[in-house]
Write a protein that holds these residues in place. Structure first.
Motif, PDB file in Angstrom:
ATOM      1  N   ALA A 184      13.445  -2.817  40.190  1.00 63.08           N
ATOM      2  CA  ALA A 184      13.032  -1.517  39.660  1.00 63.08           C
ATOM      3  C   ALA A 184      11.870  -1.659  38.686  1.00 63.08           C
ATOM      4  O   ALA A 184      10.947  -0.835  38.681  1.00 63.08           O
ATOM      5  N   LEU A 185      11.898  -2.705  37.867  1.00 60.85           N
ATOM      6  CA  LEU A 185      10.788  -2.925  36.942  1.00 60.85           C
ATOM      7  C   LEU A 185       9.507  -3.240  37.705  1.00 60.85           C
ATOM      8  O   LEU A 185       8.418  -2.767  37.335  1.00 60.85           O
ATOM      9  N   ASP A 186       9.610  -4.037  38.758  1.00 60.81           N
ATOM     10  CA  ASP A 186       8.429  -4.355  39.559  1.00 60.81           C
ATOM     11  C   ASP A 186       7.842  -3.116  40.211  1.00 60.81           C
ATOM     12  O   ASP A 186       6.615  -3.004  40.374  1.00 60.81           O
ATOM     13  N   ALA A 187       8.693  -2.181  40.595  1.00 68.44           N
ATOM     14  CA  ALA A 187       8.223  -1.012  41.341  1.00 68.44           C
ATOM     15  C   ALA A 187       7.732   0.111  40.436  1.00 68.44           C
ATOM     16  O   ALA A 187       6.816   0.851  40.816  1.00 68.44           O
ATOM     17  N   TYR A 188       8.302   0.249  39.232  1.00 67.06           N
ATOM     18  CA  TYR A 188       8.008   1.430  38.429  1.00 67.06           C
ATOM     19  C   TYR A 188       7.354   1.115  37.079  1.00 67.06           C
ATOM     20  O   TYR A 188       6.457   1.851  36.650  1.00 67.06           O
ATOM     21  N   ILE A 189       7.786   0.079  36.408  1.00 71.30           N
ATOM     22  CA  ILE A 189       7.361  -0.146  35.024  1.00 71.30           C
ATOM     23  C   ILE A 189       6.158  -1.072  34.939  1.00 71.30           C
ATOM     24  O   ILE A 189       5.177  -0.785  34.244  1.00 71.30           O
ATOM     25  N   TYR A 190       6.207  -2.182  35.645  1.00 67.05           N
ATOM     26  CA  TYR A 190       5.128  -3.162  35.531  1.00 67.05           C
ATOM     27  C   TYR A 190       3.761  -2.635  35.967  1.00 67.05           C
ATOM     28  O   TYR A 190       2.745  -3.013  35.361  1.00 67.05           O
ATOM     29  N   PRO A 191       3.665  -1.784  37.006  1.00 64.63           N
ATOM     30  CA  PRO A 191       2.327  -1.226  37.315  1.00 64.63           C
ATOM     31  C   PRO A 191       1.722  -0.449  36.151  1.00 64.63           C
ATOM     32  O   PRO A 191       0.521  -0.546  35.890  1.00 64.63           O
ATOM     33  N   LEU A 192       2.549   0.321  35.431  1.00 63.07           N
ATOM     34  CA  LEU A 192       2.039   1.054  34.272  1.00 63.07           C
ATOM     35  C   LEU A 192       1.638   0.098  33.152  1.00 63.07           C
ATOM     36  O   LEU A 192       0.583   0.259  32.532  1.00 63.07           O
ATOM     37  N   ALA A 208       0.151  10.915  39.508  1.00 64.44           N
ATOM     38  CA  ALA A 208      -0.362   9.587  39.132  1.00 64.44           C
ATOM     39  C   ALA A 208      -0.071   8.530  40.176  1.00 64.44           C
ATOM     40  O   ALA A 208      -0.816   7.558  40.304  1.00 64.44           O
ATOM     41  N   GLY A 209       1.008   8.684  40.939  1.00 64.17           N
ATOM     42  CA  GLY A 209       1.312   7.713  41.988  1.00 64.17           C
ATOM     43  C   GLY A 209       2.108   6.526  41.472  1.00 64.17           C
ATOM     44  O   GLY A 209       2.764   6.579  40.427  1.00 64.17           O
ATOM     45  N   ARG A 210       2.029   5.436  42.178  1.00 70.73           N
ATOM     46  CA  ARG A 210       2.857   4.266  41.894  1.00 70.73           C
ATOM     47  C   ARG A 210       2.529   3.655  40.538  1.00 70.73           C
ATOM     48  O   ARG A 210       3.417   3.121  39.863  1.00 70.73           O
ATOM     49  N   GLU A 211       1.282   3.711  40.113  1.00 66.88           N
ATOM     50  CA  GLU A 211       0.894   3.083  38.844  1.00 66.88           C
ATOM     51  C   GLU A 211       1.356   3.865  37.628  1.00 66.88           C
ATOM     52  O   GLU A 211       1.277   3.367  36.513  1.00 66.88           O
ATOM     53  N   GLY A 212       1.813   5.082  37.826  1.00 65.36           N
ATOM     54  CA  GLY A 212       2.373   5.835  36.718  1.00 65.36           C
ATOM     55  C   GLY A 212       1.377   6.514  35.814  1.00 65.36           C
ATOM     56  O   GLY A 212       1.763   7.251  34.911  1.00 65.36           O
ATOM     57  N   VAL A 213       0.087   6.289  36.031  1.00 65.63           N
ATOM     58  CA  VAL A 213      -0.922   6.899  35.173  1.00 65.63           C
ATOM     59  C   VAL A 213      -2.237   6.949  35.939  1.00 65.63           C
ATOM     60  O   VAL A 213      -2.590   6.012  36.663  1.00 65.63           O
ATOM     61  N   ALA A 214      -2.927   8.068  35.832  1.00 69.16           N
ATOM     62  CA  ALA A 214      -4.255   8.190  36.425  1.00 69.16           C
ATOM     63  C   ALA A 214      -5.282   7.549  35.503  1.00 69.16           C
ATOM     64  O   ALA A 214      -5.050   7.365  34.307  1.00 69.16           O
ATOM     65  N   GLU A 215      -6.427   7.213  36.077  1.00 70.95           N
ATOM     66  CA  GLU A 215      -7.461   6.546  35.279  1.00 70.95           C
ATOM     67  C   GLU A 215      -7.966   7.443  34.161  1.00 70.95           C
ATOM     68  O   GLU A 215      -8.222   6.973  33.047  1.00 70.95           O
ATOM     69  N   TRP A 216      -8.109   8.729  34.436  1.00 68.56           N
ATOM     70  CA  TRP A 216      -8.608   9.614  33.391  1.00 68.56           C
ATOM     71  C   TRP A 216      -7.549   9.826  32.311  1.00 68.56           C
ATOM     72  O   TRP A 216      -7.893  10.043  31.136  1.00 68.56           O
ATOM     73  N   ASP A 257      21.526   4.024  41.522  1.00 69.36           N
ATOM     74  CA  ASP A 257      20.271   4.414  42.168  1.00 69.36           C
ATOM     75  C   ASP A 257      19.136   4.238  41.159  1.00 69.36           C
ATOM     76  O   ASP A 257      18.889   5.107  40.322  1.00 69.36           O
ATOM     77  N   MET A 258      18.444   3.117  41.245  1.00 68.56           N
ATOM     78  CA  MET A 258      17.430   2.798  40.253  1.00 68.56           C
ATOM     79  C   MET A 258      16.184   3.663  40.382  1.00 68.56           C
ATOM     80  O   MET A 258      15.447   3.828  39.409  1.00 68.56           O
ATOM     81  N   SER A 259      15.927   4.208  41.552  1.00 65.98           N
ATOM     82  CA  SER A 259      14.756   5.082  41.690  1.00 65.98           C
ATOM     83  C   SER A 259      14.923   6.334  40.846  1.00 65.98           C
ATOM     84  O   SER A 259      13.971   6.793  40.193  1.00 65.98           O
ATOM     85  N   ARG A 260      16.119   6.908  40.826  1.00 67.12           N
ATOM     86  CA  ARG A 260      16.361   8.094  39.994  1.00 67.12           C
ATOM     87  C   ARG A 260      16.324   7.726  38.519  1.00 67.12           C
ATOM     88  O   ARG A 260      15.790   8.478  37.685  1.00 67.12           O
ATOM     89  N   VAL A 261      16.861   6.572  38.169  1.00 70.52           N
ATOM     90  CA  VAL A 261      16.902   6.164  36.765  1.00 70.52           C
ATOM     91  C   VAL A 261      15.507   5.847  36.255  1.00 70.52           C
ATOM     92  O   VAL A 261      15.085   6.315  35.186  1.00 70.52           O
ATOM     93  N   MET A 262      14.752   5.061  37.002  1.00 73.32           N
ATOM     94  CA  MET A 262      13.436   4.653  36.542  1.00 73.32           C
ATOM     95  C   MET A 262      12.441   5.803  36.528  1.00 73.32           C
ATOM     96  O   MET A 262      11.474   5.784  35.767  1.00 73.32           O
ATOM     97  N   GLY A 263      12.669   6.801  37.371  1.00 71.30           N
ATOM     98  CA  GLY A 263      11.809   7.983  37.299  1.00 71.30           C
ATOM     99  C   GLY A 263      11.917   8.669  35.953  1.00 71.30           C
ATOM    100  O   GLY A 263      10.914   9.118  35.382  1.00 71.30           O
ATOM    101  N   VAL A 264      13.144   8.737  35.418  1.00 72.83           N
ATOM    102  CA  VAL A 264      13.351   9.348  34.097  1.00 72.83           C
ATOM    103  C   VAL A 264      12.803   8.451  32.998  1.00 72.83           C
ATOM    104  O   VAL A 264      12.092   8.910  32.082  1.00 72.83           O
ATOM    105  N   PHE A 265      13.100   7.150  33.078  1.00 75.11           N
ATOM    106  CA  PHE A 265      12.617   6.234  32.044  1.00 75.11           C
ATOM    107  C   PHE A 265      11.094   6.136  32.037  1.00 75.11           C
ATOM    108  O   PHE A 265      10.487   5.952  30.981  1.00 75.11           O
ATOM    109  N   LEU A 266      10.476   6.234  33.201  1.00 74.22           N
ATOM    110  CA  LEU A 266       9.016   6.168  33.263  1.00 74.22           C
ATOM    111  C   LEU A 266       8.380   7.350  32.542  1.00 74.22           C
ATOM    112  O   LEU A 266       7.393   7.186  31.808  1.00 74.22           O
ATOM    113  N   SER A 267       8.929   8.543  32.741  1.00 70.94           N
ATOM    114  CA  SER A 267       8.386   9.714  32.046  1.00 70.94           C
ATOM    115  C   SER A 267       8.603   9.597  30.537  1.00 70.94           C
ATOM    116  O   SER A 267       7.733   9.972  29.739  1.00 70.94           O
ATOM    117  N   GLN A 268       9.746   9.056  30.117  1.00 66.23           N
ATOM    118  CA  GLN A 268       9.977   8.863  28.688  1.00 66.23           C
ATOM    119  C   GLN A 268       9.056   7.793  28.120  1.00 66.23           C
ATOM    120  O   GLN A 268       8.558   7.925  26.996  1.00 66.23           O
TER     121      GLN A 268
END
Length: 566
Positions: free
Chosen positions: A260-268, A423-431, A391-402
């Protein structure tokens, strides 16, 4: 009756010479040597350059490129575009910050390859194709003016902001027959200003970054709330993900946190590498319970946590999260709580007594907590412990926004007619990252300059504080980095400005919190005299009495000579 020995004149002369020699040695060599060896060492500081920091005037420059697609300009207007000069629009902000904003705008027509990219079926595909064609620098904005009849945007959509630093703006005035290029550009100014306020920094971002430096009563409610929610700028952050299992006898929890960290947190965090250093860890805590007892709501057939009780949830749990004494960096805590079988399901309600969709809440500058209910895991014939795969996708979606809120990504409200691409997979747009870099750079410059000026005032007021060479070097490095950061901000080089501002704040903090400033390596002058006078006085009294006797004899000898002459 005692008889004093009569000294001959040569012996008296030798005595006088010895007393004078000892007194001269003490005055010429002893006192200066004592004063030099007991003085406080104070290395040289660039006082003049530090004084300039108090009147530091920041100017932020943004490079804006406006590209006209085919069909947006008439042939006459298009001929004048290459000849149009660079235009600067400088705006002085209000008294809250005193910052100057300069938008450096350039105009050109689209190339053949850009025209092909703009012919893509959707705006998202066109934005991706344009991103591969154009190399935009950090902090810059590229606005593509497309015809009003373009099929890229629906009729109710006026502006499309993609994941990169490009935006598509539907032109409604550029194709007016008979209008000159200056009139076209003037008509586009309000629309482009909205795009820049969305994609680049705005006054609210800067005010939030400078909240600590504003005079009382000048900070707005929104900027104050944003600044209190996010962590202040720091060289590094510690992020901890914790799974709380209060009932391990009934629940056997399984979470694939690494994937889950590889998919959601580390890209950001990879995108945030220029801002700070991050370290991530995870843990599972057993028999960890919340600090409040949830109430059962028969109408919802569930236990509830109200908004008033959320503040009491963190304290008992925080004691078990572990100590962060090994690092001085801020710690971001994200807790996943699975209620025990006796208090399940457990829902969170807001101030309006409505159920929170994410079933989570966050604490400003601390972290977030999510309650994960196990639906349908219990029955009459349930055998404990129950294996539960989270279900880590549901959990990490909330943690990513926080996490975005904790790091300072403010929620951008799109104006009417604007569409912001996800923003997509990286969690943040360039702008979005650029907006954060602007505010972080300004915050770092303000914090470092305040630290250096405060340190200089402290050292100037207390003259006995030791200033070793290390502190002087750190202060000089901070001042140099600050001046470089200000110069890069004025030049529009956001990436270099952020790098120099990070160096400035690191050097200023090392100097301000140097342990040598707190040690008792110095003492006031009155204590110096109180310590050394008992040592020097027994030696100085005979010398002073001898000098006084010599002075009297000289005076008596001169009086006898005058009497003989008379």
């Amino acid at each position: 009756m005692k008889v004093r020995p009569v000294l001959s004149d040569p012996e008296k002369q030798r005595g006088r010479s010895a007393a004078v020699a000892i007194a001269a040695l003490v005055i010429a060599a002893g006192i200066p040597l004592w004063w030099k060896t007991t003085e406080t060492y104070r290395a040289w500081l660039p006082a003049a350059r530090i004084g300039e920091l108090e009147a530091l005037q920041l100017e932020l420059r943004v490079e804006v490129e406006v590209v006209f697609a085919r069909g947006t300009l008439s042939p006459e207007q298009q001929k004048k575009v290459p000849a149009s000069r660079m235009r600067e629009q400088q705006q002085q902000v209000d008294d809250k910050t005193g910052l100057k904003f300069t938008y450096e705008t350039r105009f050109r027509t689209a190339t053949v390859m850009e025209e092909d990219a703009l012919n893509q079926p959707t705006a998202a595909e066109a934005d991706h194709a344009l991103h591969t064609l154009t190399e935009t620098s950090c902090g810059s904005v590229v606005i593509y003016i497309i015809p009003e009849a373009s099929a890229l945007l629906p009729q109710d959509m006026r502006v499309y902001v993609g994941r990169s630093r490009t935006a598509l703006l539907r032109s409604q005035v550029a194709s007016v027959v008979g209008a000159g290029l200056p009139e076209v550009l003037a008509a586009l100014d309000p629309q482009m200003e909205q795009v820049l306020q969305t994609m680049s920094f705005n006054h609210q971002d800067v005010t939030a970054a400078l909240t600590d430096r504003l005079r009382p009563g000048l900070s707005t409610r929104d900027s104050l709330a944003d600044s209190m929610r996010a962590f202040k700028s720091s060289p590094g952050y510690e992020i901890t993900f914790s799974l709380l299992n209060p009932d391990p006898k009934h629940h056997q929890l399984h979470w694939d946190v690494e994937a889950a960290l590889d998919a959601y947190i580390y890209p950001l965090l990879h995108k945030m590498a220029p801002v700070a250093n991050f370290s991530v860890d995870s843990q599972i805590l057993y028999y960890a319970v919340l600090g409040v007892n949830p109430r059962y709501d028969a109408s919802a057939s569930a236990y509830t946590l109200s908004a008033d009780s959320l503040a009491h949830v963190i304290n008992p749990v925080e004691a078990r999260l572990g100590s962060n004494a090994a690092s001085s960096n801020p710690v971001l805590n994200f807790l996943l709580y699975v209620p025990d079988s006796l208090h399940s399901p457990l829902i969170i309600r807001n101030d309006q007594k409505q159920e929170v969709a994410s079933n989570a809440f966050h604490s400003p500058r601390w972290g977030g907590i999510m309650v994960y209910n196990v639906d349908g895991a219990y029955g009459n014939d349930t055998q404990f412990p129950v294996d539960i795969a989270i279900d880590m996708s549901r959990v990490m979606g909330v943690f990513l926004s926080q996490l975005r809120l904790m790091l300072g990504f403010q929620q951008t409200g799109a104006p009417p007619g604007f569409v912001l691409e996800a923003a997509g997979r990286e969690g943040v747009a360039e702008w979005e990252l650029d907006r954060l870099l602007w505010s972080r750079s300004v915050e770092n410059v303000a914090t470092a300059s305040a630290s250096i000026t405060s340190l200089a005032q402290l050292l100037d007021q207390i003259a006995n504080i030791v200033i070793n060479d290390n502190i002087a070097q750190q202060v000089a490095s901070a001042v140099t980095a600050l001046q470089a950061a200000v110069a890069e901000l004025e030049a529009g080089n956001l990436a270099l400005a952020l790098e120099h501002s990070r160096e400035a704040i690191s050097a200023s903090e090392r100097a301000f919190f140097d342990p040598s400033l707190l040690h008792l390596l110095y003492f006031p002058d009155d204590q110096k005299f109180a310590i050394y006078i008992p040592l020097f006085l027994p030696m100085c009294v005979p010398i002073l009495l001898s000098l006084l006797k010599i002075f009297r004899e000289v005076q008596q000898h001169r009086a006898e000579k005058r009497a003989k002459r008379d």
